[in-house]
Design an enzyme around this catalytic site. Structure first.
Site, PDB file in Angstrom:
ATOM      1  N   LYS A  92      32.654  54.920  47.616  1.00 60.86           N
ATOM      2  CA  LYS A  92      34.112  55.047  47.617  1.00 60.86           C
ATOM      3  C   LYS A  92      34.591  56.256  48.421  1.00 60.86           C
ATOM      4  O   LYS A  92      35.740  56.256  48.893  1.00 60.86           O
ATOM      5  CB  LYS A  92      34.635  55.108  46.180  1.00 60.86           C
ATOM      6  CG  LYS A  92      34.177  53.931  45.304  1.00 60.86           C
ATOM      7  CD  LYS A  92      34.526  52.557  45.882  1.00 60.86           C
ATOM      8  CE  LYS A  92      33.672  51.457  45.275  1.00 60.86           C
ATOM      9  NZ  LYS A  92      33.832  50.148  45.924  1.00 60.86           N
TER      10      LYS A  92
ATOM     11  N   GLU B  29      41.633  62.710  43.474  1.00 64.42           N
ATOM     12  CA  GLU B  29      42.933  62.514  44.120  1.00 64.42           C
ATOM     13  C   GLU B  29      44.039  62.618  43.071  1.00 64.42           C
ATOM     14  O   GLU B  29      43.745  62.653  41.872  1.00 64.42           O
ATOM     15  CB  GLU B  29      42.984  61.158  44.853  1.00 64.42           C
ATOM     16  CG  GLU B  29      42.704  59.970  43.984  1.00 64.42           C
ATOM     17  CD  GLU B  29      42.515  58.662  44.769  1.00 64.42           C
ATOM     18  OE1 GLU B  29      42.202  58.685  45.964  1.00 64.42           O
ATOM     19  OE2 GLU B  29      42.703  57.609  44.141  1.00 64.42           O
TER      20      GLU B  29
ATOM     21  N   HIS C 171      40.127  47.367  32.781  1.00 66.59           N
ATOM     22  CA  HIS C 171      39.744  46.992  34.143  1.00 66.59           C
ATOM     23  C   HIS C 171      39.283  45.549  34.268  1.00 66.59           C
ATOM     24  O   HIS C 171      38.711  45.171  35.291  1.00 66.59           O
ATOM     25  CB  HIS C 171      38.710  47.967  34.712  1.00 66.59           C
ATOM     26  CG  HIS C 171      39.196  49.383  34.656  1.00 66.59           C
ATOM     27  ND1 HIS C 171      40.255  49.812  35.421  1.00 66.59           N
ATOM     28  CD2 HIS C 171      38.823  50.429  33.906  1.00 66.59           C
ATOM     29  CE1 HIS C 171      40.494  51.087  35.139  1.00 66.59           C
ATOM     30  NE2 HIS C 171      39.652  51.472  34.224  1.00 66.59           N
TER      31      HIS C 171
ATOM     32  N   ARG D 130      33.792  40.801  48.872  1.00 68.21           N
ATOM     33  CA  ARG D 130      33.324  39.512  48.327  1.00 68.21           C
ATOM     34  C   ARG D 130      34.508  38.562  48.184  1.00 68.21           C
ATOM     35  O   ARG D 130      35.662  38.979  48.307  1.00 68.21           O
ATOM     36  CB  ARG D 130      32.725  39.745  46.937  1.00 68.21           C
ATOM     37  CG  ARG D 130      33.752  40.358  45.996  1.00 68.21           C
ATOM     38  CD  ARG D 130      33.326  40.453  44.547  1.00 68.21           C
ATOM     39  NE  ARG D 130      34.458  40.819  43.713  1.00 68.21           N
ATOM     40  CZ  ARG D 130      34.866  42.053  43.474  1.00 68.21           C
ATOM     41  NH1 ARG D 130      34.238  43.075  44.015  1.00 68.21           N
ATOM     42  NH2 ARG D 130      35.916  42.293  42.704  1.00 68.21           N
TER      43      ARG D 130
HETATM   44  C1  MV4 Z   1      43.768  55.254  40.197  1.00 64.37           C
HETATM   45  C2  MV4 Z   1      44.822  55.173  39.260  1.00 64.37           C
HETATM   46  C3  MV4 Z   1      45.796  56.146  39.311  1.00 64.37           C
HETATM   47  N1  MV4 Z   1      45.735  57.120  40.221  1.00 64.37           N
HETATM   48  N2  MV4 Z   1      43.758  56.247  41.082  1.00 64.37           N
HETATM   49  C4  MV4 Z   1      41.282  51.528  38.601  1.00 64.37           C
HETATM   50  C5  MV4 Z   1      40.431  50.589  39.368  1.00 64.37           C
HETATM   51  C6  MV4 Z   1      40.062  51.313  40.605  1.00 64.37           C
HETATM   52  N3  MV4 Z   1      39.959  50.422  41.692  1.00 64.37           N
HETATM   53  C7  MV4 Z   1      41.141  52.308  40.799  1.00 64.37           C
HETATM   54  N4  MV4 Z   1      41.811  52.425  39.548  1.00 64.37           N
HETATM   55  C8  MV4 Z   1      42.798  53.299  39.394  1.00 64.37           C
HETATM   56  N5  MV4 Z   1      42.803  54.353  40.243  1.00 64.37           N
HETATM   57  C9  MV4 Z   1      44.729  57.158  41.086  1.00 64.37           C
HETATM   58  N6  MV4 Z   1      44.700  58.123  41.990  1.00 64.37           N
HETATM   59  C10 MV4 Z   1      44.828  54.115  38.369  1.00 64.37           C
HETATM   60  C11 MV4 Z   1      43.817  53.173  38.452  1.00 64.37           C
HETATM   61  C12 MV4 Z   1      43.934  52.094  37.548  1.00 64.37           C
HETATM   62  C13 MV4 Z   1      43.814  52.269  36.197  1.00 64.37           C
HETATM   63  C14 MV4 Z   1      43.483  53.484  35.656  1.00 64.37           C
HETATM   64  C15 MV4 Z   1      43.391  53.645  34.314  1.00 64.37           C
HETATM   65  C16 MV4 Z   1      43.637  52.584  33.477  1.00 64.37           C
HETATM   66  C17 MV4 Z   1      43.922  51.353  33.988  1.00 64.37           C
HETATM   67  C18 MV4 Z   1      44.012  51.177  35.354  1.00 64.37           C
HETATM   68  C19 MV4 Z   1      44.305  49.948  35.861  1.00 64.37           C
HETATM   69  C20 MV4 Z   1      44.404  49.786  37.196  1.00 64.37           C
HETATM   70  C21 MV4 Z   1      44.223  50.870  38.042  1.00 64.37           C
END
Ligand code: MV4
Length: 459
Positions: free
Chosen positions: A116, A200, A235, A292
């Protein structure tokens, strides 16, 4: 074009791939664990090979057994589906080295996007919008603390080897960045064998929006708009829709253009998804890229009228994309509900025998499933048993159709989350399209909507 495809997966996606192959006139070889011997993917394929006992590690993740199956049956291509080995660069590389075609992007793409930090660095160079954060891997808790103070709280620490929500920790104002960094890093080392972390700014109430990419091996790339995937719990996505209620045609064009520019730059090939977070002001930020075919690909298929798995196979065979960006138009609104074998209240898995089954049908309804009456849902694998996709020319009608189809659904013998799916569809925030990644929590807490008691107690 290929002659024979090894389908290195199980369940509904194995069936989905076998059907696409059949339509293209390709022979198929299913692989299965001993637990899946009676599965539809085994019955629908031209040939089937047992690759091991029930645990995934010994069967669907057993690269030696899979490659032996491909070898003895004379396959010339491998479709990995989603999950399992689909984003494993070592697997893709072995497939390529043995002279078979991996139906997906080149292994180097899997490598790049699997890390990542590398993906984020690439995205920055390629002009994708990023949240303020670390430029690379954090060398120490001190460095993390310094960067956090510069960009301001809250921040999120993420594992370079994580993704899909794994290996993340949030630190708010007054929190201990150093200690959280040490903790997160040692957890990442234990979980992924790599303790590398980055950070971040944290977005509090994001929407999860992802853009579908389709690319051939001759430098031609198009996008098929976005999918809104904010309805998720821990998630795990539960309901997805396209188009997103938060994306205007202008925004779609802009996001599409920045994503396409980035994809051209790395000569991305085959299908993929660029994942963005969107904040409450409609600003969007690159998160990660999935290399994918995704579970939720059918919503895009129904909106654009294109068969993504067929396209995937044809592109892997070297075909040129025969569509231009201008020629692909979102014509419908589609909603996908993931039907899981789980308790609708506790979300605990509920494997077992499906003793009775009636699946919805009719106009604008599609069910992608491996289930049939007397199918046994196995405890060894994920709990997805069906995807219900409903579409119509307007979102409102797609919602009505989804509600109607959910009410037709009968699954006996196991518990399913269908009652919970009904609550999502009935939720006023969902109906109005005004929701973000907190919506499942909000529904479970029974708060914040008019007539909430009905949605909260119904079924
Ligand atoms: C984040 C975020 C908020 N701020 N990054 C979750 C999956 C991954 N692909 C990235 N994710 C997140 N990254 C920043 N800078 C929020 C998520 C996020 C999430 C985080 C906590 C609980 C549920 C979530 C659902 C979707 C995305």
């Amino acid at each position: 074009m290929f002659k024979k495809v090894l389908v290195a997966n199980r369940g509904e996606i194995a069936l989905r791939v076998i059907r696409a192959c059949r339509e293209l006139g390709l022979q198929t070889v299913a692989v299965h664990s001993t637990a899946d011997a009676e599965s539809l993917h085994v019955q629908f394929a031209d040939e089937a090979v047992c690759v091991g006992p029930p645990p995934s590690k010994e069967s669907y993740l057993n690269i030696r057994a899979l490659m032996a199956a491909a070898e003895v049956t004379g396959c010339d291509a491998v479709h990995p589906g989603y999950g399992f080995l689909s984003e494993n660069p070592a697997f893709a590389e072995i497939v390529e080295k043995l002279g078979l075609k991996f139906i997906g992007p080149r292994s180097e793409m899997l490598c790049l996007m699997g890390n990542k930090v590398q993906a984020r660095n690439f995205a920055e160079k390629a002009g994708l919008p990023l949240l303020p954060g670390a430029r690379g891997i954090l060398a120490s808790g001190d460095e993390a603390d310094g960067i956090a103070r510069e960009i301001g709280f809250p921040i999120i620490l993420k594992a370079a080897a994580g993704g899909g929500g794994r290996g993340m920790k949030i630190v708010r104002e007054g929190g201990d960045v150093r200690r959280t960094f040490e903790q997160a890093s040692s957890e990442a080392l234990a979980a992924f064998g790599d303790g590398s972390m980055y950070l971040e700014r944290y977005v509090e109430e994001p929407r999860h929006i992802e853009l579908q990419i389709v690319a051939d091996e001759h430098g031609h790339v198009i996008h098929l708009g976005e999918r809104e995937c904010s309805v998720q719990r821990r998630h795990q996505k539960i309901v997805e829709e396209a188009p997103s209620p938060a994306v205007t045609p202008e925004l779609r064009k802009e996001m599409g253009e920045v994503a396409l520019q980035a994809m051209r730059r790395i000569r991305y090939n085959n299908v993929g998804t660029v994942e963005f977070l969107m904040d409450e002001k409609g600003r969007y930020y690159f998160m990660e890229m999935n290399t994918r075919i995704q579970v939720e690909h059918p919503v895009t298929e129904q909106v654009y009228g294109l068969d993504l798995v067929r396209l995937q196979i044809k592109l892997a065979a070297g075909d040129k994309l025969d569509r231009t960006q201008e020629s692909v138009v979102p014509r419908f609104h589609a909603i996908e509900c993931r039907v899981n074998a789980e308790d609708p209240v506790t979300f605990a898995p509920s494997p077992g025998n499906i003793t009775g089954l009636h699946q919805p049908g009719g106009y604008g309804v599609r069910v992608d499933t491996m289930a049939f009456e007397h199918y046994r849902v196995q405890p060894y694998y994920d709990s997805l048993v069906a995807k219900l996709i409903c579409w119509a020319d307007k979102r409102e009608v797609a919602l009505q159709r989804t509600r109607r189809a959910l009410n037709e659904y009968v699954v006996e013998g196991i518990k399913t989350n269908i009652p919970f799916l009904r609550r999502v569809i009935e939720d006023p925030r969902f109906q109005e399209g005004r929701y973000d990644t907190r919506i499942v929590e909000q529904i479970l807490a029974g708060r914040g909507e008019a007539g909430g008691s009905r949605a909260a107690t119904g079924t």
